[in-house]
Write a protein that holds these residues in place. Structure first.
Motif, PDB file in Angstrom:
ATOM      1  N   UNK A 129      -0.508 -67.838  31.062  1.00  0.00           N
ATOM      2  CA  UNK A 129       1.002 -68.894  30.813  1.00  0.00           C
ATOM      3  C   UNK A 129       1.300 -69.595  32.171  1.00  0.00           C
ATOM      4  N   UNK A 130      -0.068 -70.139  32.682  1.00  0.00           N
ATOM      5  CA  UNK A 130       0.578 -71.080  33.844  1.00  0.00           C
ATOM      6  C   UNK A 130       2.087 -70.944  34.289  1.00  0.00           C
ATOM      7  N   UNK A 131       1.450 -69.622  35.483  1.00  0.00           N
ATOM      8  CA  UNK A 131       3.152 -69.869  35.825  1.00  0.00           C
ATOM      9  C   UNK A 131       4.008 -68.975  35.695  1.00  0.00           C
ATOM     10  N   UNK A 132       3.557 -68.978  34.353  1.00  0.00           N
ATOM     11  CA  UNK A 132       4.719 -68.197  33.697  1.00  0.00           C
ATOM     12  C   UNK A 132       5.270 -66.511  33.552  1.00  0.00           C
ATOM     13  N   UNK A 133       5.708 -65.627  33.253  1.00  0.00           N
ATOM     14  CA  UNK A 133       7.058 -65.799  33.671  1.00  0.00           C
ATOM     15  C   UNK A 133       7.342 -65.646  35.376  1.00  0.00           C
ATOM     16  N   UNK A 134       8.322 -65.859  35.234  1.00  0.00           N
ATOM     17  CA  UNK A 134       9.161 -66.068  36.771  1.00  0.00           C
ATOM     18  C   UNK A 134       9.256 -64.528  37.262  1.00  0.00           C
ATOM     19  N   UNK A 135       9.106 -64.200  38.642  1.00  0.00           N
ATOM     20  CA  UNK A 135       9.339 -63.267  38.539  1.00  0.00           C
ATOM     21  C   UNK A 135       9.981 -63.120  40.016  1.00  0.00           C
ATOM     22  N   UNK A 136      10.780 -61.627  40.481  1.00  0.00           N
ATOM     23  CA  UNK A 136      12.058 -61.967  41.397  1.00  0.00           C
ATOM     24  C   UNK A 136      12.325 -60.342  41.634  1.00  0.00           C
ATOM     25  N   UNK A 137      12.035 -60.523  42.902  1.00  0.00           N
ATOM     26  CA  UNK A 137      11.927 -58.238  43.941  1.00  0.00           C
ATOM     27  C   UNK A 137      12.376 -58.343  43.601  1.00  0.00           C
ATOM     28  N   UNK A 138      13.252 -57.543  43.701  1.00  0.00           N
ATOM     29  CA  UNK A 138      14.441 -56.674  43.917  1.00  0.00           C
ATOM     30  C   UNK A 138      13.929 -55.592  44.228  1.00  0.00           C
ATOM     31  N   UNK A 139      14.746 -55.251  45.953  1.00  0.00           N
ATOM     32  CA  UNK A 139      14.416 -53.846  46.642  1.00  0.00           C
ATOM     33  C   UNK A 139      15.371 -53.079  45.546  1.00  0.00           C
ATOM     34  N   UNK A 140      14.515 -51.630  45.654  1.00  0.00           N
ATOM     35  CA  UNK A 140      15.731 -50.737  45.144  1.00  0.00           C
ATOM     36  C   UNK A 140      15.713 -49.549  46.392  1.00  0.00           C
ATOM     37  N   UNK A 141      16.248 -48.591  46.423  1.00  0.00           N
ATOM     38  CA  UNK A 141      16.213 -47.234  47.339  1.00  0.00           C
ATOM     39  C   UNK A 141      16.221 -47.849  48.782  1.00  0.00           C
ATOM     40  N   UNK A 142      17.082 -49.007  49.302  1.00  0.00           N
ATOM     41  CA  UNK A 142      16.603 -49.175  50.375  1.00  0.00           C
ATOM     42  C   UNK A 142      18.226 -47.724  51.523  1.00  0.00           C
ATOM     43  N   UNK A 143      17.655 -47.602  52.321  1.00  0.00           N
ATOM     44  CA  UNK A 143      17.949 -46.675  53.172  1.00  0.00           C
ATOM     45  C   UNK A 143      19.572 -47.438  54.057  1.00  0.00           C
ATOM     46  N   UNK A 144      20.349 -46.523  53.851  1.00  0.00           N
ATOM     47  CA  UNK A 144      21.377 -47.567  54.862  1.00  0.00           C
ATOM     48  C   UNK A 144      21.209 -48.254  55.909  1.00  0.00           C
ATOM     49  N   UNK A 145      20.422 -47.736  57.395  1.00  0.00           N
ATOM     50  CA  UNK A 145      20.225 -48.836  58.593  1.00  0.00           C
ATOM     51  C   UNK A 145      18.589 -49.461  58.413  1.00  0.00           C
ATOM     52  N   UNK A 146      18.443 -49.539  57.204  1.00  0.00           N
ATOM     53  CA  UNK A 146      17.532 -50.377  56.754  1.00  0.00           C
ATOM     54  C   UNK A 146      17.115 -51.880  56.759  1.00  0.00           C
ATOM     55  N   UNK A 147      16.573 -52.860  57.832  1.00  0.00           N
ATOM     56  CA  UNK A 147      15.428 -53.570  57.792  1.00  0.00           C
ATOM     57  C   UNK A 147      14.692 -54.233  57.544  1.00  0.00           C
ATOM     58  N   UNK A 148      14.418 -55.541  56.420  1.00  0.00           N
ATOM     59  CA  UNK A 148      13.587 -56.326  55.756  1.00  0.00           C
ATOM     60  C   UNK A 148      12.776 -55.992  57.440  1.00  0.00           C
ATOM     61  N   UNK A 149      11.515 -55.534  57.432  1.00  0.00           N
ATOM     62  CA  UNK A 149      10.675 -55.804  58.459  1.00  0.00           C
ATOM     63  C   UNK A 149      10.421 -57.112  57.891  1.00  0.00           C
ATOM     64  N   UNK A 151       7.308 -57.393  58.147  1.00  0.00           N
ATOM     65  CA  UNK A 151       6.181 -57.240  57.620  1.00  0.00           C
ATOM     66  C   UNK A 151       5.552 -56.777  56.363  1.00  0.00           C
ATOM     67  N   UNK A 152       6.916 -56.408  55.375  1.00  0.00           N
ATOM     68  CA  UNK A 152       7.789 -56.753  54.360  1.00  0.00           C
ATOM     69  C   UNK A 152       7.178 -58.230  53.867  1.00  0.00           C
ATOM     70  N   UNK A 153       8.104 -58.816  54.940  1.00  0.00           N
ATOM     71  CA  UNK A 153       9.000 -60.283  54.103  1.00  0.00           C
ATOM     72  C   UNK A 153       6.999 -60.938  53.891  1.00  0.00           C
ATOM     73  N   UNK A 154       6.392 -60.668  55.217  1.00  0.00           N
ATOM     74  CA  UNK A 154       4.578 -61.069  54.444  1.00  0.00           C
ATOM     75  C   UNK A 154       4.027 -61.062  53.436  1.00  0.00           C
ATOM     76  N   UNK A 155       4.797 -59.463  53.421  1.00  0.00           N
ATOM     77  CA  UNK A 155       3.100 -58.878  52.038  1.00  0.00           C
ATOM     78  C   UNK A 155       3.963 -59.170  51.508  1.00  0.00           C
ATOM     79  N   UNK A 156       5.551 -59.615  50.758  1.00  0.00           N
ATOM     80  CA  UNK A 156       5.688 -60.674  49.035  1.00  0.00           C
ATOM     81  C   UNK A 156       5.468 -61.928  49.413  1.00  0.00           C
ATOM     82  N   UNK A 157       5.523 -62.763  50.418  1.00  0.00           N
ATOM     83  CA  UNK A 157       5.034 -64.128  50.798  1.00  0.00           C
ATOM     84  C   UNK A 157       3.767 -64.110  50.334  1.00  0.00           C
ATOM     85  N   UNK A 158       2.847 -62.991  50.733  1.00  0.00           N
ATOM     86  CA  UNK A 158       1.439 -63.237  50.843  1.00  0.00           C
ATOM     87  C   UNK A 158       0.997 -63.320  48.758  1.00  0.00           C
TER      88      UNK A 158
END
Ligand SMILES: Nc1ncnc2c1ncn2[C@@H]1O[C@H](COP(=O)(O)OP(=O)(O)O)[C@@H](O)[C@H]1O
Ligand SMILES: [Mg+2]
Length: 223
Positions: A129-149, A151-158
């Motif tokens: 569909x030439x790029x559709x649907x638009x998509x977005x990741x929503x992190x679920x079940x993140x821990x209280x002291x969680x930080x987006x590392x 590595x995770x940002x890079x993996x999503x960006x890739x």
């Protein structure tokens, strides 16, 4: 608008997100259909009791999805489709019809790595569909002291998928909600923080769906 909740891995929070999104859109004054496309039917049973005004359809196979989703989208303002936890034709059919795909992902490096495989079907649909649907990741079940590392940002960006800034925390209240047939903002003061974070996620990813209280009231009067 057709919104598909898509991650072909089970247990990542799809049904929880689908039910809360349908309930939130209803609370904004929109008419909503929940298309339960998982043969377990957990989200349709949950929403039926929590928000009876949301229309429910169960679509178990690809043909039914391809045939019926467009018509359903004519009948209500939003169709929220809860997908199955597998890479089936059903998942592809959903993504061929959706305008937006929300991809819940548990917040761990392992899960984010697994996203490449779990979003194969999404990429196939976007390729067709030439790029559709638009998509977005929503992190679920993140821990209280969680930080987006990094590595995770890079993996999503890739994967070329944007990630919402707001996320859903790991909280017992979400696990309790289906047993009580409620969404979190129906669960009193214990659920206040959860209700706020759910609201923040949907405000961020669907700003056009937000209705002011005043507008909602005047719409209710007309109805
Ligand atoms: N943010 C959360 N905190 C705690 N438990 C959660 C959360 N989101 C979902 N759960 C629980 O995790 C399990 C899997 O969630 P579910 O929404 O059914 O995922 P899926 O539909 O992807 O299989 C369920 O038992 C659900 O109640
Ligand atoms: Mg599910």
């Amino acid at each position: 608008m057709i919104i598909s909740i898509a991650n072909s891995k089970g247990g990542v929070g799809k049904s929880t997100l689908a039910v809360h999104l349908a309930a939130w859109l209803h609370a904004q004054g929109h008419t909503v259909t929940l298309a339960d496309c998982d043969t377990q039917h957990s989200s349709s049973e949950w929403i039926r009791e929590a928000i009876p005004e949301v229309k429910i359809v169960r679509l178990d196979d690809a043909n039914a999805i391809l045939d019926q989703l467009p018509q359903l989208a004519q009948e209500t303002d939003y169709v929220v489709a809860d997908g199955p936890g597998s890479q089936t034709e059903t998942s592809l059919a959903l993504l061929l019809r959706a305008e937006l795909a929300i991809v819940p992902c548990k917040a761990s490096m392992l899960e984010v790595r697994a996203l490449a495989k779990a979003t194969d079907v999404l990429r196939r649909a976007q390729d067709i569909r030439q790029g559709l649907p638009e998509a977005v990741i929503v992190l679920s079940m993140i821990g209280k002291n969680y930080r987006l590392t990094k590595d995770m940002k890079d993996a999503a960006a890739a994967l070329k998928l944007p990630m919402a800034r707001n996320a859903l925390t790991l909280r017992q209240i979400y696990a309790d909600a289906p047993g009580q047939a409620k969404v979190v903002w129906q669960m009193g003061s214990r659920a206040k923080e959860a209700a706020t974070e759910v609201e923040n996620v949907f405000h961020e990813i669907l700003p056009s769906a937000v209705r002011s209280k005043q507008l909602r009231k005047s719409r209710e009067k007309v109805a």
